[in-house]
Design a protein around this motif. Structure first.
Motif, PDB file in Angstrom:
ATOM      1  N   LEU A  69      30.355  90.780  50.836  1.00  0.00           N
ATOM      2  CA  LEU A  69      30.061  90.344  52.206  1.00  0.00           C
ATOM      3  C   LEU A  69      29.701  88.868  52.241  1.00  0.00           C
ATOM      4  O   LEU A  69      29.951  88.195  53.251  1.00  0.00           O
ATOM      5  N   CYS A  73      36.545  88.161  49.055  1.00  0.00           N
ATOM      6  CA  CYS A  73      37.716  88.338  49.903  1.00  0.00           C
ATOM      7  C   CYS A  73      38.686  89.285  49.202  1.00  0.00           C
ATOM      8  O   CYS A  73      38.631  89.472  47.990  1.00  0.00           O
ATOM      9  N   GLN A 136      35.819  96.643  55.276  1.00  0.00           N
ATOM     10  CA  GLN A 136      35.495  95.493  56.131  1.00  0.00           C
ATOM     11  C   GLN A 136      36.521  94.371  55.999  1.00  0.00           C
ATOM     12  O   GLN A 136      36.444  93.374  56.709  1.00  0.00           O
ATOM     13  N   LYS A 142      34.936  86.320  58.238  1.00  0.00           N
ATOM     14  CA  LYS A 142      34.069  87.463  58.505  1.00  0.00           C
ATOM     15  C   LYS A 142      33.202  87.242  59.747  1.00  0.00           C
ATOM     16  O   LYS A 142      32.931  88.194  60.485  1.00  0.00           O
ATOM     17  N   ILE A 147      31.660  93.232  61.552  1.00  0.00           N
ATOM     18  CA  ILE A 147      31.427  93.757  60.203  1.00  0.00           C
ATOM     19  C   ILE A 147      30.465  94.938  60.347  1.00  0.00           C
ATOM     20  O   ILE A 147      29.274  94.753  60.611  1.00  0.00           O
ATOM     21  N   SER A 202      27.706  85.133  60.010  1.00  0.00           N
ATOM     22  CA  SER A 202      27.990  86.403  60.682  1.00  0.00           C
ATOM     23  C   SER A 202      26.707  87.049  61.199  1.00  0.00           C
ATOM     24  O   SER A 202      25.798  87.352  60.424  1.00  0.00           O
TER      25      SER A 202
END
Length: 251
Positions: A69, A73, A136, A142, A147, A202
């Motif tokens: 997170l 990737c 996700q 992101k 998410i 995020s």
């Protein structure tokens, strides 16, 4: 996953002239998610609601989820399957090894290799189950898309919260020494104290971090960078001590 009625309610509030910030505060839904619903309100279809193969080491998975997170990737391979890549700074060789070990614990049959980049390495593994293990994944950054953890992922995080927090801190966090000055007996003295930070654009990922911190008894505050609340700060002495006992500085 938010149901359609919840999504429609948030968009209705926006349609009544409310700001994105006020709707987010009232509903508890991140601004990123609400922005995404303005483009597509229907939930994206999912082929699998559980991973193709459950992780054999849930604690290692919780740690790897935190790393993913923050600095991870997933990209497709031309011949099928996907590459998982976790970016790790050269300054933390211990982190690189922990990342490699976590990947092997989660997918013992997949190979892991390290690709050197300028100032960092990409700990990389090819496999056919990464998109199931990390649903996700998706196009774009992101912080520009929702998410949300699947129920089975949240169950693992609930069972292994410190491993998840460690992954988040090792990716987008740090332990630093702050200092301040105070006048004592007419003399200006310098005082130093440790502090943890987690920084991520995020809203959803920051909330996953703060929700988990709250569950383990860590007090936190949000510090804005300019007008954006990017930073989660942990500065209270008892909470720092708790973080030191379970996380500690990167190495």
């Amino acid at each position: 996953m938010y149901d359609l009625a919840t999504r429609q309610h948030a968009l209705t509030l926006l349609g009544h002239g409310r700001s994105l910030n006020s709707v987010s505060k009232e509903t508890g839904i991140s601004r990123a998610a609400i922005r995404a619903w303005q483009v597509r309100i229907e939930p994206l279809p999912r082929m699998n609601q559980t991973p193709c193969e459950g992780p054999p080491d849930p604690a290692a998975y919780a740690y790897l989820l935190g790393l993913y997170l923050g600095d991870g990737c997933i990209s497709p391979h031309p011949r099928g399957g996907h590459h998982l890549r976790i970016a790790c700074a050269d300054a933390w060789p211990g982190l690189i090894e922990q990342c490699r070990a976590a990947i092997l614990a989660v997918r013992p049959s997949d190979k892991v290799y390290v690709l050197q980049r300028q100032g960092c390495v990409a700990v990389t593994s090819y496999g056919r189950h990464w998109t199931c293990l990390f649903p996700q994944h998706g196009p774009g950054k992101k912080h520009e898309r929702p998410i949300v953890l699947e129920d089975w992922q949240q169950g693992i995080v609930d069972a292994h919260p410190w491993d998840f927090i460690r992954g988040l801190i090792h990716s987008d966090g740090c332990r630093i020494t702050n200092w301040t000055t105070r006048t004592v007996g007419g003399e200006r003295k310098r005082y130093e104290y440790p502090r943890y930070f987690f920084t991520n654009k995020s809203d959803d990922i920051r909330k996953l971090c703060t929700d988990t911190l709250t569950k383990v008894g860590v007090q936190w505050t949000i510090l804005a960078r300019g007008s954006d609340p990017f930073n989660v700060s942990i500065a209270r002495k008892a909470s720092v001590a708790l973080m030191d006992a379970h996380i500690g500085p990167k190495y």
